[in-house]
Design a protein around this motif. Structure first.
Motif, PDB file in Angstrom:
ATOM      1  N   LEU A 363       0.844  -1.198   0.000  1.00 59.60           N
ATOM      2  CA  LEU A 363       0.000   0.000   0.000  1.00 59.60           C
ATOM      3  C   LEU A 363       0.878   1.247   0.000  1.00 59.60           C
ATOM      4  O   LEU A 363       1.876   1.313   0.730  1.00 59.60           O
ATOM      5  CB  LEU A 363      -0.899   0.011   1.231  1.00 59.60           C
ATOM      6  CG  LEU A 363      -1.927  -1.113   1.331  1.00 59.60           C
ATOM      7  CD1 LEU A 363      -2.505  -1.179   2.739  1.00 59.60           C
ATOM      8  CD2 LEU A 363      -3.034  -0.922   0.300  1.00 59.60           C
ATOM      9  N   THR A 364       0.495   2.236  -0.801  1.00 62.95           N
ATOM     10  CA  THR A 364       1.265   3.479  -0.868  1.00 62.95           C
ATOM     11  C   THR A 364       0.324   4.677  -0.945  1.00 62.95           C
ATOM     12  O   THR A 364      -0.865   4.539  -1.254  1.00 62.95           O
ATOM     13  CB  THR A 364       2.186   3.502  -2.111  1.00 62.95           C
ATOM     14  OG1 THR A 364       1.387   3.359  -3.296  1.00 62.95           O
ATOM     15  CG2 THR A 364       3.226   2.400  -2.058  1.00 62.95           C
ATOM     16  N   ASP A 384       0.555  13.879   5.252  1.00 57.53           N
ATOM     17  CA  ASP A 384       0.046  12.720   4.534  1.00 57.53           C
ATOM     18  C   ASP A 384       1.192  12.000   3.835  1.00 57.53           C
ATOM     19  O   ASP A 384       2.220  12.613   3.506  1.00 57.53           O
ATOM     20  CB  ASP A 384      -0.993  13.148   3.490  1.00 57.53           C
ATOM     21  CG  ASP A 384      -2.289  13.615   4.128  1.00 57.53           C
ATOM     22  OD1 ASP A 384      -2.493  13.328   5.335  1.00 57.53           O
ATOM     23  OD2 ASP A 384      -3.084  14.277   3.424  1.00 57.53           O
ATOM     24  N   PRO A 385       1.027  10.687   3.561  1.00 60.51           N
ATOM     25  CA  PRO A 385       2.064   9.970   2.822  1.00 60.51           C
ATOM     26  C   PRO A 385       2.254  10.568   1.434  1.00 60.51           C
ATOM     27  O   PRO A 385       1.292  10.985   0.781  1.00 60.51           O
ATOM     28  CB  PRO A 385       1.512   8.543   2.736  1.00 60.51           C
ATOM     29  CG  PRO A 385       0.490   8.440   3.811  1.00 60.51           C
ATOM     30  CD  PRO A 385      -0.091   9.808   3.948  1.00 60.51           C
ATOM     31  N   LEU A 386       3.488  10.590   0.985  1.00 59.89           N
ATOM     32  CA  LEU A 386       3.790  11.055  -0.364  1.00 59.89           C
ATOM     33  C   LEU A 386       3.379   9.991  -1.375  1.00 59.89           C
ATOM     34  O   LEU A 386       3.138   8.833  -1.033  1.00 59.89           O
ATOM     35  CB  LEU A 386       5.287  11.349  -0.493  1.00 59.89           C
ATOM     36  CG  LEU A 386       5.830  12.472   0.404  1.00 59.89           C
ATOM     37  CD1 LEU A 386       7.349  12.441   0.434  1.00 59.89           C
ATOM     38  CD2 LEU A 386       5.326  13.826  -0.099  1.00 59.89           C
ATOM     39  N   LEU A 387       3.316  10.404  -2.632  1.00 62.87           N
ATOM     40  CA  LEU A 387       3.009   9.452  -3.698  1.00 62.87           C
ATOM     41  C   LEU A 387       4.036   8.324  -3.671  1.00 62.87           C
ATOM     42  O   LEU A 387       5.240   8.583  -3.623  1.00 62.87           O
ATOM     43  CB  LEU A 387       3.049  10.168  -5.047  1.00 62.87           C
ATOM     44  CG  LEU A 387       2.620   9.361  -6.278  1.00 62.87           C
ATOM     45  CD1 LEU A 387       1.142   9.009  -6.190  1.00 62.87           C
ATOM     46  CD2 LEU A 387       2.901  10.154  -7.553  1.00 62.87           C
ATOM     47  N   MET A 388       3.577   7.097  -3.634  1.00 66.74           N
ATOM     48  CA  MET A 388       4.395   5.886  -3.624  1.00 66.74           C
ATOM     49  C   MET A 388       5.125   5.667  -2.302  1.00 66.74           C
ATOM     50  O   MET A 388       5.976   4.784  -2.200  1.00 66.74           O
ATOM     51  CB  MET A 388       5.395   5.858  -4.790  1.00 66.74           C
ATOM     52  CG  MET A 388       4.719   5.866  -6.151  1.00 66.74           C
ATOM     53  SD  MET A 388       5.856   5.547  -7.489  1.00 66.74           S
ATOM     54  CE  MET A 388       4.753   5.784  -8.893  1.00 66.74           C
ATOM     55  N   VAL A 392       5.622   3.500   6.267  1.00 72.30           N
ATOM     56  CA  VAL A 392       6.854   3.880   6.956  1.00 72.30           C
ATOM     57  C   VAL A 392       7.477   5.047   6.198  1.00 72.30           C
ATOM     58  O   VAL A 392       7.899   4.889   5.048  1.00 72.30           O
ATOM     59  CB  VAL A 392       7.859   2.708   7.014  1.00 72.30           C
ATOM     60  CG1 VAL A 392       9.163   3.161   7.667  1.00 72.30           C
ATOM     61  CG2 VAL A 392       7.265   1.531   7.781  1.00 72.30           C
ATOM     62  N   PRO A 393       7.507   6.233   6.779  1.00 69.78           N
ATOM     63  CA  PRO A 393       8.115   7.373   6.094  1.00 69.78           C
ATOM     64  C   PRO A 393       9.539   7.047   5.644  1.00 69.78           C
ATOM     65  O   PRO A 393      10.326   6.463   6.386  1.00 69.78           O
ATOM     66  CB  PRO A 393       8.110   8.472   7.165  1.00 69.78           C
ATOM     67  CG  PRO A 393       6.965   8.109   8.058  1.00 69.78           C
ATOM     68  CD  PRO A 393       6.964   6.615   8.101  1.00 69.78           C
ATOM     69  N   GLY A 394       9.840   7.398   4.404  1.00 65.06           N
ATOM     70  CA  GLY A 394      11.167   7.118   3.870  1.00 65.06           C
ATOM     71  C   GLY A 394      11.283   5.788   3.171  1.00 65.06           C
ATOM     72  O   GLY A 394      12.320   5.479   2.589  1.00 65.06           O
ATOM     73  N   VAL A 395      10.229   4.988   3.212  1.00 62.78           N
ATOM     74  CA  VAL A 395      10.208   3.716   2.477  1.00 62.78           C
ATOM     75  C   VAL A 395       9.139   3.824   1.393  1.00 62.78           C
ATOM     76  O   VAL A 395       7.969   4.101   1.687  1.00 62.78           O
ATOM     77  CB  VAL A 395       9.926   2.516   3.405  1.00 62.78           C
ATOM     78  CG1 VAL A 395       9.848   1.221   2.587  1.00 62.78           C
ATOM     79  CG2 VAL A 395      10.999   2.406   4.475  1.00 62.78           C
ATOM     80  N   ALA A 412       6.111   0.247 -15.078  1.00 59.90           N
ATOM     81  CA  ALA A 412       7.096   0.079 -14.017  1.00 59.90           C
ATOM     82  C   ALA A 412       8.236   1.086 -14.141  1.00 59.90           C
ATOM     83  O   ALA A 412       8.686   1.675 -13.154  1.00 59.90           O
ATOM     84  CB  ALA A 412       7.648  -1.348 -14.032  1.00 59.90           C
ATOM     85  N   ILE A 413       8.689   1.304 -15.367  1.00 61.60           N
ATOM     86  CA  ILE A 413       9.756   2.276 -15.595  1.00 61.60           C
ATOM     87  C   ILE A 413       9.287   3.676 -15.207  1.00 61.60           C
ATOM     88  O   ILE A 413      10.014   4.434 -14.546  1.00 61.60           O
ATOM     89  CB  ILE A 413      10.216   2.230 -17.069  1.00 61.60           C
ATOM     90  CG1 ILE A 413      10.942   0.909 -17.330  1.00 61.60           C
ATOM     91  CG2 ILE A 413      11.117   3.411 -17.405  1.00 61.60           C
ATOM     92  CD1 ILE A 413      11.280   0.670 -18.781  1.00 61.60           C
ATOM     93  N   GLY A 414       8.057   4.014 -15.585  1.00 60.25           N
ATOM     94  CA  GLY A 414       7.513   5.318 -15.222  1.00 60.25           C
ATOM     95  C   GLY A 414       7.382   5.483 -13.719  1.00 60.25           C
ATOM     96  O   GLY A 414       7.698   6.542 -13.167  1.00 60.25           O
ATOM     97  N   GLN A 415       6.937   4.432 -13.034  1.00 64.94           N
ATOM     98  CA  GLN A 415       6.801   4.508 -11.577  1.00 64.94           C
ATOM     99  C   GLN A 415       8.154   4.695 -10.897  1.00 64.94           C
ATOM    100  O   GLN A 415       8.270   5.412  -9.898  1.00 64.94           O
ATOM    101  CB  GLN A 415       6.145   3.230 -11.055  1.00 64.94           C
ATOM    102  CG  GLN A 415       4.672   3.110 -11.376  1.00 64.94           C
ATOM    103  CD  GLN A 415       4.094   1.846 -10.798  1.00 64.94           C
ATOM    104  OE1 GLN A 415       4.202   1.594  -9.600  1.00 64.94           O
ATOM    105  NE2 GLN A 415       3.484   1.026 -11.645  1.00 64.94           N
ATOM    106  N   GLY A 416       9.184   4.047 -11.433  1.00 70.99           N
ATOM    107  CA  GLY A 416      10.512   4.215 -10.869  1.00 70.99           C
ATOM    108  C   GLY A 416      10.980   5.652 -10.940  1.00 70.99           C
ATOM    109  O   GLY A 416      11.575   6.185  -9.994  1.00 70.99           O
ATOM    110  N   ALA A 417      10.687   6.298 -12.063  1.00 70.79           N
ATOM    111  CA  ALA A 417      11.075   7.705 -12.220  1.00 70.79           C
ATOM    112  C   ALA A 417      10.254   8.606 -11.300  1.00 70.79           C
ATOM    113  O   ALA A 417      10.790   9.524 -10.663  1.00 70.79           O
ATOM    114  CB  ALA A 417      10.888   8.119 -13.681  1.00 70.79           C
ATOM    115  N   VAL A 418       8.952   8.336 -11.204  1.00 67.57           N
ATOM    116  CA  VAL A 418       8.081   9.155 -10.347  1.00 67.57           C
ATOM    117  C   VAL A 418       8.440   8.971  -8.876  1.00 67.57           C
ATOM    118  O   VAL A 418       8.400   9.920  -8.080  1.00 67.57           O
ATOM    119  CB  VAL A 418       6.606   8.796 -10.602  1.00 67.57           C
ATOM    120  CG1 VAL A 418       5.702   9.471  -9.585  1.00 67.57           C
ATOM    121  CG2 VAL A 418       6.203   9.208 -12.018  1.00 67.57           C
ATOM    122  N   ALA A 419       8.813   7.747  -8.495  1.00 65.84           N
ATOM    123  CA  ALA A 419       9.177   7.486  -7.100  1.00 65.84           C
ATOM    124  C   ALA A 419      10.335   8.369  -6.658  1.00 65.84           C
ATOM    125  O   ALA A 419      10.378   8.820  -5.508  1.00 65.84           O
ATOM    126  CB  ALA A 419       9.539   6.014  -6.915  1.00 65.84           C
TER     127      ALA A 419
END
Length: 435
Positions: A363-364, A384-388, A392-395, A412-419
């Motif tokens: 969950l994110t 509030d939690p950040l996107l993705m 646990v803050p920072g994870v 998946a590639i797009g999510q890696g960049a957004v993360a």
């Protein structure tokens, strides 16, 4: 060959393989398959010698000191000989990995699939200290895909392993450290640090951690299947195996794109490829693959059919199939069975700390707040939690392991960049949690 000295046989083995890695073993041996699969997924050229089929291979194995209790022997290009090597020993010997250069990093990425690699490239580009931990080879499940034909910018398709290796080379060029054949066992909180404990007992700490561990194939429940894993029964599809099933009958269970790509790749060598599908059609597979399968003369699709038992002595020899409509069973000879039957998220190593949905996906973001009752530790007050971001803050989490994500390479590639953007925001306003 005029000399019986072992070192001369080593030199000959290396020269005969044009300087590539040499692998000696038996085709249906578990350890031999694991080594070949690891080399294939890491795009390491090698020469395979099957001792069941080659007298030359048997003589060579004897001269190299391959005793009866050794399942596989590897001869390296520098003439070193490894008997039954572990994957970490093999990775170190081939310079596919190295020991971690530090105990602490800005970012620790667990998982070397498309999401992890993308985040690593962009984080390294920004000058962060980044380490990536991968238990196998670059690319994850995408890395074992024979050809990705719907990825933007590659009109003729691209091999999953090739795409992964290119991304890894790019990441290393930006200073990202790559630790392969390393297994993450546990995630913990150490004040401002997020710590990843590895199977060897070492601990790597980061100011932030990205969970990008993807998914693993679901296990098949039929009797006999577990007994022949890597000895005729395989989860996923290793392309290096395609040539080894020449003129044999192989079976594949699955109706997704991975199964379709694998069937087409193996059909180039096998006498027949039979796809076993529990549903009435291939409606979960991309249309272009369905059309190619229909046009391939040695691929047959058996709908509403399932494997109910695997047969054999030391290796797979046959299957018992059941018709889902009539209930009738039949026994068929089978040289190999490839299982591509859906996947489950790889979260066992961190699920005691990280909140997951009913199916085990992480969950994110806003989903963390909506599912507060299922969180191992609650989200701390203050923001509030950040996107993705997980509970646990920072994870953070990205790719197939993340709840609600689109299971595509491009996604998946797009999510890696957004993360990475969310990670930068976290660094800008740090929240500490005790746990």
């Amino acid at each position: 060959m005029n000399s019986n000295r072992p070192e001369d046989f080593v030199d000959t083995a290396v020269s005969e393989s044009a300087g590539n890695v040499v692998v000696l073993g038996r085709q249906r041996a578990d350890k031999a398959f694991v080594v070949r699969d690891f080399l294939e997924r890491n795009v390491v050229p090698y020469a395979w010698h099957d001792m069941n089929r080659s007298e030359h291979a048997r003589v060579l194995a004897e001269r190299l000191g391959m005793s009866g209790d050794v399942a596989v022997t590897v001869v390296l290009p520098d003439c070193r000989v490894l008997h039954d090597p572990s994957l970490i020993d093999l990775a170190l010997a081939l310079d596919l990995t190295c020991p971690a250069q530090s105990d602490t990093y800005d970012l620790v990425i667990v998982g070397g699939g498309p999401a992890g690699l993308a985040c690593g490239v962009y984080a390294g580009c920004e000058g962060m200290g980044v380490v990536m931990i991968e238990d196998d080879a670059p690319g994850g499940q995408a890395g074992s895909t024979s050809r990705i034909e719907n990825y933007l910018g590659f009109p003729t398709g691209v091999g999953g392993a090739e795409l992964a290796r290119r991304a890894l080379t790019q990441a290393k060029g930006f200073g990202v450290e790559w630790l392969s054949a390393r297994v993450a066992n546990r995630l913990t909180i150490e004040g401002d640090w997020r710590a990843v404990e590895l199977a060897d007992g070492s601990v790597i700490r980061g100011r932030a951690v990205l969970i990008a561990t993807g998914m693993q194939w679901r296990r098949h429940p039929a009797p006999g299947v577990d007994r022949f894993v890597n000895a005729g029964v395989y989860y996923g599809s290793c392309l290096s195996e395609a040539a080894t099933v020449a003129d044999e009958d192989v079976f594949m269970v699955g109706a997704g794109n991975s199964a379709g790509q694998a069937a087409l790749a193996f059909a180039e060598y096998a006498r027949s490829v039979t796809m076993l599908v529990r549903t009435a059609d291939l409606d979960t597979m991309s249309h272009y693959l369905v059309e190619r399968i229909k046009a391939c003369p040695n691929i047959s699709v058996r709908t509403r059919t399932e494997v109910v038992e695997s047969l054999g002595d030391t290796a797979l020899a046959g299957l018992v199939l059941r018709d889902g409509v009539s209930g009738a069973t039949e026994t068929v000879p089978a040289a190999a069975l490839y299982l591509l039957i859906g996947a489950k998220p790889s979260t066992e190593w961190c699920s005691d700390l990280i909140g997951c949905d009913d199916h085990g996906f992480v969950l994110t973001g806003s989903d963390v707040l909506r599912n507060d009752q299922r969180l191992p530790i609650p989200w701390p007050a203050g923001r509030d939690p950040l996107l993705m971001e997980t509970n646990v803050p920072g994870v953070f989490a990205a790719g197939d392991v993340r709840s609600g994500s689109v299971k595509r390479v491009g996604s998946a590639i797009g999510q890696g960049a957004v993360a990475l953007q969310a990670i930068n925001e976290y660094f800008a306003s740090r929240v500490t949690v005790n746990g």
